[in-house]
Motif scaffolding. Structure first.
Motif, mmCIF file in Angstrom:
data_model
loop_
_atom_site.group_PDB
_atom_site.id
_atom_site.type_symbol
_atom_site.label_atom_id
_atom_site.label_comp_id
_atom_site.label_asym_id
_atom_site.label_seq_id
_atom_site.Cartn_x
_atom_site.Cartn_y
_atom_site.Cartn_z
ATOM 1 N N ALA A 45 8.395 55.982 13.691
ATOM 2 C CA ALA A 45 8.785 57.057 12.778
ATOM 3 C C ALA A 45 10.261 56.942 12.421
ATOM 4 O O ALA A 45 10.638 57.072 11.244
ATOM 5 C CB ALA A 45 8.482 58.417 13.403
ATOM 6 N N ALA A 46 11.092 56.678 13.419
ATOM 7 C CA ALA A 46 12.532 56.544 13.171
ATOM 8 C C ALA A 46 12.830 55.346 12.275
ATOM 9 O O ALA A 46 13.636 55.438 11.341
ATOM 10 C CB ALA A 46 13.275 56.422 14.499
ATOM 11 N N GLU A 47 12.159 54.236 12.535
ATOM 12 C CA GLU A 47 12.422 53.030 11.744
ATOM 13 C C GLU A 47 11.904 53.155 10.315
ATOM 14 O O GLU A 47 12.524 52.665 9.386
ATOM 15 C CB GLU A 47 11.845 51.810 12.456
ATOM 16 C CG GLU A 47 12.632 51.490 13.714
ATOM 17 C CD GLU A 47 12.120 50.300 14.491
ATOM 18 O OE1 GLU A 47 11.007 49.801 14.189
ATOM 19 O OE2 GLU A 47 12.841 49.865 15.406
ATOM 20 N N LYS A 48 10.765 53.833 10.145
ATOM 21 C CA LYS A 48 10.250 54.033 8.785
ATOM 22 C C LYS A 48 11.181 54.914 7.958
ATOM 23 O O LYS A 48 11.192 54.846 6.739
ATOM 24 C CB LYS A 48 8.849 54.622 8.816
ATOM 25 C CG LYS A 48 7.810 53.596 9.156
ATOM 26 C CD LYS A 48 6.417 54.091 8.858
ATOM 27 C CE LYS A 48 5.461 52.981 9.214
ATOM 28 N NZ LYS A 48 4.331 52.892 8.364
ATOM 29 N N ALA A 49 11.959 55.748 8.641
ATOM 30 C CA ALA A 49 12.938 56.585 7.953
ATOM 31 C C ALA A 49 14.172 55.779 7.542
ATOM 32 O O ALA A 49 15.019 56.268 6.803
ATOM 33 C CB ALA A 49 13.351 57.750 8.850
ATOM 34 N N GLY A 50 14.264 54.554 8.058
ATOM 35 C CA GLY A 50 15.420 53.726 7.754
ATOM 36 C C GLY A 50 16.587 53.971 8.685
ATOM 37 O O GLY A 50 17.694 53.485 8.447
ATOM 38 N N TRP A 51 16.371 54.721 9.739
ATOM 39 C CA TRP A 51 17.436 54.983 10.704
ATOM 40 C C TRP A 51 17.709 53.725 11.521
ATOM 41 O O TRP A 51 16.799 52.960 11.827
ATOM 42 C CB TRP A 51 17.062 56.134 11.621
ATOM 43 C CG TRP A 51 16.847 57.437 10.912
ATOM 44 C CD1 TRP A 51 17.416 57.844 9.735
ATOM 45 C CD2 TRP A 51 16.000 58.508 11.323
ATOM 46 N NE1 TRP A 51 16.976 59.098 9.398
ATOM 47 C CE2 TRP A 51 16.105 59.542 10.354
ATOM 48 C CE3 TRP A 51 15.172 58.710 12.412
ATOM 49 C CZ2 TRP A 51 15.414 60.737 10.452
ATOM 50 C CZ3 TRP A 51 14.474 59.904 12.510
ATOM 51 C CH2 TRP A 51 14.605 60.909 11.534
ATOM 52 N N ALA A 106 19.457 51.959 15.035
ATOM 53 C CA ALA A 106 19.891 52.169 16.413
ATOM 54 C C ALA A 106 20.588 50.908 16.897
ATOM 55 O O ALA A 106 20.226 49.800 16.480
ATOM 56 C CB ALA A 106 18.700 52.487 17.317
ATOM 57 N N ALA A 107 21.581 51.076 17.755
ATOM 58 C CA ALA A 107 22.268 49.913 18.322
ATOM 59 C C ALA A 107 21.269 49.053 19.081
ATOM 60 O O ALA A 107 21.319 47.830 19.019
ATOM 61 C CB ALA A 107 23.396 50.372 19.244
ATOM 62 N N SER A 108 20.350 49.692 19.787
ATOM 63 C CA SER A 108 19.261 48.985 20.457
ATOM 64 C C SER A 108 18.091 49.944 20.578
ATOM 65 O O SER A 108 18.273 51.161 20.621
ATOM 66 C CB SER A 108 19.692 48.489 21.838
ATOM 67 O OG SER A 108 20.007 49.583 22.673
ATOM 68 N N LYS A 109 16.903 49.382 20.618
ATOM 69 C CA LYS A 109 15.719 50.229 20.741
ATOM 70 C C LYS A 109 15.720 50.936 22.084
ATOM 71 O O LYS A 109 16.046 50.336 23.111
ATOM 72 C CB LYS A 109 14.434 49.402 20.603
ATOM 73 C CG LYS A 109 14.118 49.030 19.191
ATOM 74 C CD LYS A 109 12.728 48.438 19.090
ATOM 75 C CE LYS A 109 12.434 48.090 17.646
ATOM 76 N NZ LYS A 109 11.113 47.514 17.482
ATOM 77 N N PRO A 110 15.343 52.212 22.078
ATOM 78 C CA PRO A 110 15.291 52.922 23.359
ATOM 79 C C PRO A 110 14.203 52.350 24.251
ATOM 80 O O PRO A 110 13.173 51.882 23.765
ATOM 81 C CB PRO A 110 14.994 54.370 22.963
ATOM 82 C CG PRO A 110 14.474 54.302 21.573
ATOM 83 C CD PRO A 110 14.982 53.045 20.953
ATOM 84 N N ALA A 142 19.100 57.531 20.511
ATOM 85 C CA ALA A 142 19.294 56.145 20.068
ATOM 86 C C ALA A 142 19.535 56.057 18.564
ATOM 87 O O ALA A 142 20.320 55.233 18.104
ATOM 88 C CB ALA A 142 18.086 55.293 20.452
ATOM 89 N N TYR A 143 18.853 56.911 17.802
ATOM 90 C CA TYR A 143 18.980 56.868 16.347
ATOM 91 C C TYR A 143 19.956 57.921 15.823
ATOM 92 O O TYR A 143 20.097 58.090 14.616
ATOM 93 C CB TYR A 143 17.608 57.018 15.693
ATOM 94 C CG TYR A 143 16.734 55.804 15.926
ATOM 95 C CD1 TYR A 143 16.796 54.719 15.063
ATOM 96 C CD2 TYR A 143 15.894 55.719 17.027
ATOM 97 C CE1 TYR A 143 16.011 53.582 15.279
ATOM 98 C CE2 TYR A 143 15.109 54.604 17.258
ATOM 99 C CZ TYR A 143 15.175 53.537 16.379
ATOM 100 O OH TYR A 143 14.400 52.420 16.595
#
Length: 142
Positions: free
Chosen positions: A7-13, A15-19, A37-38
């Motif tokens: 969900a976070a990645e589809k929003a284009g957010w 993160a320094a690293s994936k949780p 993370a995001y």
């Protein structure tokens, strides 16, 4: 619970690293880790999860007391759900895990109605559950 990361990645957010989310990660820790993370709020994350699952965001400020009475506190706390409203055929619930089939089945069986899910962030949902059920007993469920 990789659906939270999706969900976070589809929003284009970014993160320094994936949780570090695994099958053993609690839903509470997953929500906290992904939001941190995001660098987003749980409310923003809830909106993205709702979009991913084609659900609505739960209106936690519009809860009908008669709907709450249809689901015992024990089930609400165990499955981290909160009834929002009901009709003759449906019960609308807030959940922070729309993939939890056991929660959906438990509410459907208990309420005797088809379940419609809405999404809420973990901690805002916990606050609402505490406000609508016995807040003095909340520590027993932790």
């Amino acid at each position: 619970m990789n659906w939270l990361i999706n969900a976070a990645e589809k929003a284009g957010w970014q993160a320094a690293s994936k949780p570090p989310i695994s099958a053993e990660t609690s839903i509470e820790d997953a929500w906290r880790s992904v939001a941190q993370a995001y660098s987003v709020s749980e409310a923003d994350l809830a909106g993205q999860v709702a979009s991913l699952f084609r659900l609505s965001v739960a209106p936690l400020d519009a809860i009908e007391p008669r709907a709450v009475k249809l689901v015992p506190e024990k089930i609400a706390r165990k499955h981290h759900v909160l009834p929002l409203r009901e009709t003759q055929n449906e019960i609308v619930i807030a959940t922070s895990d729309p993939t939890d089939y056991n929660a959906e089945q438990a509410v459907q069986f208990t309420a005797g109605r088809r379940v419609v899910q809405c999404v809420a962030g973990y901690h805002s949902l916990l606050d609402a559950i505490n406000a609508h059920y016995s807040p003095e007993r909340a520590m027993e469920w932790l």
